[in-house]
Design a protein around this motif. Structure first.
Motif, short mmCIF file in Angstrom:
data_model
loop_
_atom_site.label_atom_id
_atom_site.label_comp_id
_atom_site.label_asym_id
_atom_site.label_seq_id
_atom_site.Cartn_x
_atom_site.Cartn_y
_atom_site.Cartn_z
N PRO A 68 43.40 21.54 28.06
CA PRO A 68 42.65 20.94 29.16
C PRO A 68 41.51 21.84 29.60
N LEU A 69 40.51 21.23 30.25
CA LEU A 69 39.40 22.01 30.77
C LEU A 69 39.91 23.06 31.74
N ALA A 70 39.38 24.25 31.62
CA ALA A 70 39.83 25.35 32.47
C ALA A 70 38.69 25.74 33.42
N ALA A 71 39.06 26.15 34.60
CA ALA A 71 38.07 26.62 35.56
C ALA A 71 37.51 27.96 35.09
N ILE A 72 36.27 28.22 35.42
CA ILE A 72 35.67 29.51 35.10
C ILE A 72 36.18 30.51 36.14
N GLU A 73 36.56 31.69 35.67
CA GLU A 73 37.13 32.70 36.56
C GLU A 73 36.15 33.08 37.65
N ARG A 74 36.69 33.35 38.83
CA ARG A 74 35.87 33.72 39.98
C ARG A 74 35.04 34.99 39.69
N ARG A 75 35.65 35.93 39.00
CA ARG A 75 34.96 37.18 38.66
C ARG A 75 33.72 36.89 37.81
N THR A 76 33.88 36.02 36.84
CA THR A 76 32.74 35.66 35.98
C THR A 76 31.66 34.97 36.80
N LEU A 77 32.06 34.04 37.67
CA LEU A 77 31.08 33.34 38.51
C LEU A 77 30.30 34.34 39.39
N ASN A 78 31.01 35.30 39.98
CA ASN A 78 30.34 36.30 40.82
C ASN A 78 29.38 37.16 40.00
#
Length: 189
Positions: A68-78
């Motif tokens: 399933p589609l996974a959320a992008i990690e918060r650390r990566t987004l930051n």
């Protein structure tokens, strides 16, 4: 010696006629197909002689499912929002029809995967305010069609094999009018 068939008595015929009148036929989807008759009864020895089902073969025969589609990690987004981690490519779908946008998005993602990109930016735009006449006629505002449709396209089977997940972009990269999309590494073979 053959046995002579006995006919129904008048009482049995009356009873049968009454039952037949009150019977309601089954619908075709409710009918139960009769099981074929076995030529000989199944014995314990026959069941024991059957090979055990190989559990390792069954899953291997099926095509592996895409996770399933996974959320992008918060650390990566930051890290992306602060500019520490780069964006490997971007596409702007502003002003395109849904058909053109869908084809360009797919081609862009295939190319990004072939180049080894890990994270790309897809700019959909926020959409403009819908025409009031149009909204009254169709019952809803047509604001941000691409903004609404691109996430649906990213989840489709053809594109789904390329995409790991996606998230709304940071304000510095377009906010609600753009998406960060993580690209799956290309499978060899």
């Amino acid at each position: 010696m053959s046995r002579r068939r006995r006919g129904l008595s008048s009482e049995e015929r009356t009873l049968w006629a009454t039952v037949a009148r009150t019977a309601v036929p089954l619908r075709a989807d409710e009918a139960i197909a009769p099981e074929p008759a076995l030529s000989e009864p199944v014995t314990e020895e026959m069941l024991a002689a059957l090979p055990a089902p190989d559990k390792a073969v069954a899953p291997a025969a099926q095509k592996p499912k895409t996770p399933p589609l996974a959320a992008i990690e918060r650390r990566t987004l930051n890290r992306v929002a602060r500019g520490i981690q780069g964006i490997d490519g971007r596409i702007d779908l502003h002003g395109l029809t849904q058909h053109d946008a869908h084809h360009r998005l797919r081609a862009f993602l295939v190319g990004a995967q072939a180049r080894g990109a890990k994270l790309v930016l897809v700019i959909t735009g926020k959409g403009r305010d819908g025409d009031v006449t149009h909204a009254a006629h169709f019952g809803e505002m047509e604001r941000g069609v691409l903004r609404r449709r691109v996430p649906q396209w990213l989840a489709e089977p053809g594109i789904r094999d390329i995409v790991i997940g996606f998230e709304e972009a940071h304000r510095s990269h377009g906010g609600g009018g753009a998406l960060y999309v993580r690209i799956r590494r290309r499978r060899e073979g």
